[in-house]
Scaffold this active site. Sequence first.
Site: not given
Ligand SMILES: [Zn+2]
Length: 468
Positions: A256, A186, A422, A242
């Site tokens: 998550c 992840d 928080c 790529c």
């Molecule tokens: Zn590549």
Amino acid sequence: MDRLSSLENEIASLRKTLQEKEHELYELRKEFTLQQISTEPNYQQCDVNNISKTNIGDKLTKLDIMRYSRQILLPDIGVSGQEKLCAAKVLVVGAGGLGCPAALYLAGAGVGQIGIVDYDTVDLTNIHRQVLHGEGDQHVSKAESAANSLRSINSHIKIVPYNIQMDSTNALEIASKYDVILDCTDNVPTRYLLNDACALTKLPLISGSALKMEGQLTIYGYRATKNPNEKDQSYIGPCYRCVFPTPPPPETVGSCSANGVAGPVPGVIGSLQALEAIKLIVGQTHEKLLVERMLLFDGEDMTFRTVKLRGRASACAACSDTPTISRLIDYTAFCKAQATEKDLDLQILPQSRRMSPPVLSRHMTEGGDAGPLLVDVRSAPEYGMCRIEGTVNWPSDSLRGETLEKLLEEVRKCARQVIFICRRGNDSQIAAQTVIDAIEEPHKSKIMDLKGGLHAWSREVDNNFPIY
Ligand SMILES: [Zn+2]
């Protein structure tokens, strides 16, 4: 605590015994089935010549045929496909929401060897989606817990747990022992690490991801040379580099634990990773596989789409004919992000503006109505889950424009300290700094944050506050 650890030890020991017994039972059943062949009434009447004509594949036993019959019936798999599956070695990196269903179906399909890599231990918050782990597996290594479940599904295959963090020092050695790699992780650094390891070892990488209500799936680094069914033996599919030559900014990548995920979403994607692995192993050609294509699943409106990906890049650093990457690098530095979900401690505010949970608790008790103004900057769903009494919710995502101006007005009117709160003490610092930067000088000194966030509050002040 003594009772807890003694129970944990007792259960671990019982599990081990159970596994041994299950294996013994499987072996006995196998022997029994073979014996049955020679003791069945019809057996005596059979012409020996007819028996020798019973051909159940060169490498499969009678039990294999029975066990895997429902998939052998498929023309796409057949006996030769099952033989390939039984001989295949698949490495599943990540024993989480994607890795659990993927490994489960691979074990069911009889993949000969399944390696499963995970450095983490099972946490209560994992269980809603990580289907190989149960409540009794909490604090157990995920790799071991997954391996135990897989052995109970199929005791006839080899399961190899790796209780480690996959990194540049070990990835090539582990990957080179396998035929196919599944990226069930992840985080971005591990995606580049696995991509480069697969490019160097020329292995296909089946890459899945799932977050909130959405999932994605594709195959990187597919090479036709390994598949006799391919007409064009020189075909090579794109690798991760790529398509994504440079890593995304770390702050744009969700997780998550921060953003949430609906359990069935990784369930869908992980299951499809297993399906692509099975198709690849039995020799489907690249047109039928998710090569140069990405599947996008949206659980919100229940749609599946595939988008075309660019082909292999002729100048790709990892998979071109003249690659610049000849060994694995430091991917944490390359991506400027960490490869684990563990707490990241930002240091944005000076220590003088950071209030510890016990100090805040004291201010709240002593201050009464004159106590500090508590601004909780988590999202509305998080705030709805649990909050400190008397806080007000100003989600940090919306702290700009008109909303920010409204908050600034509240702060200006407030004669008391303003404490930003928080979950872990990172977003609170960012929000506090936003307000400090935007507000006039006399008000700046009121602004502080709760150091370590609600996790620290739960640890140091109120154990009843849920950690999520
Ligand atoms: Zn590549």
